[in-house]
Scaffold this motif. Structure first.
Motif, PDB file in Angstrom:
ATOM      1  N   THR A  61      52.083  24.329   2.971  1.00  0.00           N
ATOM      2  CA  THR A  61      52.348  24.506   4.347  1.00  0.00           C
ATOM      3  C   THR A  61      53.828  24.655   4.678  1.00  0.00           C
ATOM      4  O   THR A  61      54.110  24.368   5.848  1.00  0.00           O
ATOM      5  N   GLU A  62      54.829  24.629   3.888  1.00  0.00           N
ATOM      6  CA  GLU A  62      55.976  25.044   4.144  1.00  0.00           C
ATOM      7  C   GLU A  62      56.274  26.346   4.437  1.00  0.00           C
ATOM      8  O   GLU A  62      57.207  26.576   5.170  1.00  0.00           O
ATOM      9  N   PHE A  63      55.114  26.933   4.435  1.00  0.00           N
ATOM     10  CA  PHE A  63      55.202  28.523   5.226  1.00  0.00           C
ATOM     11  C   PHE A  63      54.365  28.604   6.509  1.00  0.00           C
ATOM     12  O   PHE A  63      54.316  29.427   7.048  1.00  0.00           O
ATOM     13  N   LYS A  64      54.041  27.249   6.966  1.00  0.00           N
ATOM     14  CA  LYS A  64      53.165  27.320   8.262  1.00  0.00           C
ATOM     15  C   LYS A  64      54.457  27.484   9.317  1.00  0.00           C
ATOM     16  O   LYS A  64      55.421  26.612   9.619  1.00  0.00           O
ATOM     17  N   CYS A  65      54.192  28.496  10.405  1.00  0.00           N
ATOM     18  CA  CYS A  65      54.835  28.591  11.447  1.00  0.00           C
ATOM     19  C   CYS A  65      53.932  29.223  12.475  1.00  0.00           C
ATOM     20  O   CYS A  65      53.037  29.661  12.183  1.00  0.00           O
ATOM     21  N   CYS A  66      54.236  28.930  13.858  1.00  0.00           N
ATOM     22  CA  CYS A  66      53.460  29.535  14.997  1.00  0.00           C
ATOM     23  C   CYS A  66      54.546  30.328  16.009  1.00  0.00           C
ATOM     24  O   CYS A  66      55.533  29.695  16.334  1.00  0.00           O
ATOM     25  N   PRO A  67      54.105  31.666  16.072  1.00  0.00           N
ATOM     26  CA  PRO A  67      53.011  32.595  15.416  1.00  0.00           C
ATOM     27  C   PRO A  67      53.416  32.667  13.871  1.00  0.00           C
ATOM     28  O   PRO A  67      54.296  32.263  13.619  1.00  0.00           O
ATOM     29  N   ALA A 107      45.821  23.171   9.208  1.00  0.00           N
ATOM     30  CA  ALA A 107      45.352  22.697  10.402  1.00  0.00           C
ATOM     31  C   ALA A 107      46.213  21.700  10.816  1.00  0.00           C
ATOM     32  O   ALA A 107      46.620  21.549  12.213  1.00  0.00           O
ATOM     33  N   ASP A 108      46.564  20.632  10.202  1.00  0.00           N
ATOM     34  CA  ASP A 108      47.380  19.426  10.500  1.00  0.00           C
ATOM     35  C   ASP A 108      48.592  19.283  10.357  1.00  0.00           C
ATOM     36  O   ASP A 108      49.551  18.849  10.784  1.00  0.00           O
ATOM     37  N   ALA A 109      49.147  20.183   9.471  1.00  0.00           N
ATOM     38  CA  ALA A 109      50.611  20.140   9.085  1.00  0.00           C
ATOM     39  C   ALA A 109      51.419  20.641  10.100  1.00  0.00           C
ATOM     40  O   ALA A 109      51.080  21.514  10.896  1.00  0.00           O
ATOM     41  N   TRP A 110      52.788  20.154  10.196  1.00  0.00           N
ATOM     42  CA  TRP A 110      53.861  20.382  11.331  1.00  0.00           C
ATOM     43  C   TRP A 110      54.067  22.142  11.120  1.00  0.00           C
ATOM     44  O   TRP A 110      54.138  22.416   9.824  1.00  0.00           O
ATOM     45  N   GLY A 111      54.134  22.750  12.083  1.00  0.00           N
ATOM     46  CA  GLY A 111      54.288  24.088  12.184  1.00  0.00           C
ATOM     47  C   GLY A 111      55.907  24.388  12.267  1.00  0.00           C
ATOM     48  O   GLY A 111      56.376  24.247  13.301  1.00  0.00           O
ATOM     49  N   GLY A 112      56.694  24.975  11.179  1.00  0.00           N
ATOM     50  CA  GLY A 112      58.015  25.292  11.300  1.00  0.00           C
ATOM     51  C   GLY A 112      58.587  25.629  10.008  1.00  0.00           C
ATOM     52  O   GLY A 112      58.392  25.165   9.018  1.00  0.00           O
ATOM     53  N   ILE A 113      59.689  26.673   9.855  1.00  0.00           N
ATOM     54  CA  ILE A 113      60.167  27.052   8.860  1.00  0.00           C
ATOM     55  C   ILE A 113      61.488  26.412   8.836  1.00  0.00           C
ATOM     56  O   ILE A 113      62.247  26.636   9.719  1.00  0.00           O
TER      57      ILE A 113
END
Length: 485
Positions: A319-325, A365-371
């Protein structure tokens, strides 16, 4: 779902009161020294065989500095006047200091996520000499003049590079937009879908119309996180570690329809200026290109992670790769690079959105989104650009001149007489492997961990003085910047 119809025209609201000047603001943001007078002798001369100037590929040149300002760009072998210090960089490239207009510093309130000391050190180590801080993830968010004043007080004595601020446009704060503009913010960010923090709610279609109508009366710029909440709500949502499930929850259509709504709304307000943040989907590119061709005042950015990372390579649970979009597929990435080449996309900026490691749970779904990438943007983009045959000068212009132009930072973004003497000394052929613990970000979390990148920042200069060199920093010398009248 289709966007809601535009609201009926409303009478213009009465002018908001002008903010009361605060002497503390003047202390926190020192006045810029005037440019040297004609004929003033330079006191510093930097030579490089690969100097990135406003036009053309890198070439041999010497850049003269008088005081804190570039006074001349000269032939490489120009003689230095008596008493002038000379620094020969050899084949290391001399770049203008980079400008990053999309940084979440999170200070005050969530400084354990980042903070001005660590953010500005990491930026300097990445060749960035100016950043503009986003209005959310700090507590309070920058949505009133009082909140802006608080942020300036916190940032003022601790910044290693120059720092400016965006304001925020949220439901109910339309009367605060003009006072924030007059207090010096560079523009206003809004979300069209939930931001992830309760204190910064999104604008619906009517709220977007109100914000754009207000900003158009004084030439304000609106920056938009463009994802449509109806498409997000309709998308499949699955908890768990699989990246493909998360990607399906942020479909291309959400970006496309939000950008469509933004451009249609802006068209109803003559003079409206809009900027599309962190474009990840190629589906929005034809809309932006068509609007530009029609004369709309629209610009757009993308980010290093969208240009260098692909959905196919994201491991499940990472989830270190999670970001939105989200980071999308390789074919989509190719289209983003083409859009930079043809001018549909204007800027490359970090969208550095860090958090503590515990918020990066294995559940997408729960992890903070940001790079987290503030220190790594230049080498990451250069590594990918060189592989694609894109030159260093093109990379630098998208990461320096274009963001400076977006924010109206007329003394930043180029090696040219009259500009601030902000420099990045960069070794394009040097390679390194990313070790998170050795980065200067507050938290050792990054999607680039273990990657071998090409290009090393040797030193960073702020107004003629080294602020970073080979892992060491000078004392904080950054200034707080205001929008120029």
């Amino acid at each position: 779902m289709t966007a809601a119809p535009p609201p009926a025209p409303r009478p213009a609201p009465p002018p908001a009161p002008r903010p009361t000047p605060d002497p503390a603001d003047d202390r926190a943001a020192p006045r810029r020294r005037p440019a040297p007078g004609p004929g003033a002798a330079p006191d510093l001369l930097l030579r490089s065989t690969r100097t990135v100037l406003p036009e053309g590929p890198p070439r041999p040149a010497a850049v003269a500095v008088t005081g804190q300002v570039i006074s001349a760009v000269l032939p490489y072998d120009s003689a230095a006047p008596e008493g002038c210090r000379v620094l020969d960089l050899g084949d290391d490239a001399l770049l203008p200091g980079l400008v990053d207009t999309h940084v979440h510093v999170n200070d005050p309130g969530r400084a354990h996520w980042e903070g001005f000391p660590s953010a500005t050190r990491a930026a300097a180590a990445g060749g960035i000499t100016t950043l503009v801080d986003m209005p959310l993830n700090s507590l309070p968010p920058t949505t009133t003049v009082d909140h802006l004043r608080r942020k300036r007080e916190v940032a003022g004595p601790r910044a290693h590079i120059d720092v400016g601020f965006w304001g925020g446009a949220i439901p109910g704060n339309a009367d605060h937009l003009r006072p924030l503009h007059e207090a010096g913010v560079f523009g206003f960010k809004c979300f069209l879908s939930p931001s992830g923090v309760d204190e910064f709610p999104p604008l619906d279609a009517a709220g977007l119309d109100t914000a754009l109508g207000t900003l158009a009366t004084f030439g304000g710029l609106l920056l938009v996180h463009a994802e449509d909440p109806h498409h997000l709500d309709a998308a499949p949502r699955h908890a768990g570690p699989r990246y493909r499930d998360f990607l399906a929850s942020r479909p291309h259509a959400a970006e496309r329809e939000a950008v469509r709504l933004l451009l249609e709304t802006a068209a109803r307000h003559p003079g409206a200026r809009v900027h599309v943040l962190h474009v990840s989907s190629a589906d929005v590119l034809p809309l932006i290109a068509e609007a530009k061709a029609a004369g709309a005042r629209v610009t757009a950015e993308t980010c290093p992670h969208f240009l260098t990372l692909t959905a196919e390579e994201v491991p499940d649970g990472a989830t270190e790769f999670k970001c939105c979009p989200p980071i999308r597929e390789a074919a989509n990435q190719d289209a983003l690079w083409q859009a930079l080449a043809d001018g549909t996309l204007d800027c490359v900026v970090s969208d550095h959105s860090p958090s503590t490691a515990d918020l990066k749970t294995p559940d997408f779904a729960d992890a903070w989104g940001g790079i987290s990438s503030l220190q790594l943007g230049l080498p990451a983009v250069w590594t990918a650009a060189e592989h694609r045959g894109t030159g260093l000068a093109d990379v630098v212009r998208r990461m320096s001149a274009a963001p400076a132009a977006l924010a109206g930072l007329t003394t930043k973004g180029a090696l040219a007489p009259g500009k601030d003497a902000d420099f990045t000394v960069f070794a394009p052929e040097a390679v390194f492997t990313v070790e998170p613990a050795r980065l200067h970000h507050r938290n050792a979390v990054t999607a680039y961990a273990g990657r071998t990148l090409r290009g090393v920042v040797r030193s960073t200069w702020l107004r003629g003085q080294r602020t970073y060199e080979e892992g060491k920093f000078g004392e904080p010398a950054g200034r707080l910047l205001r929008r120029e009248p």
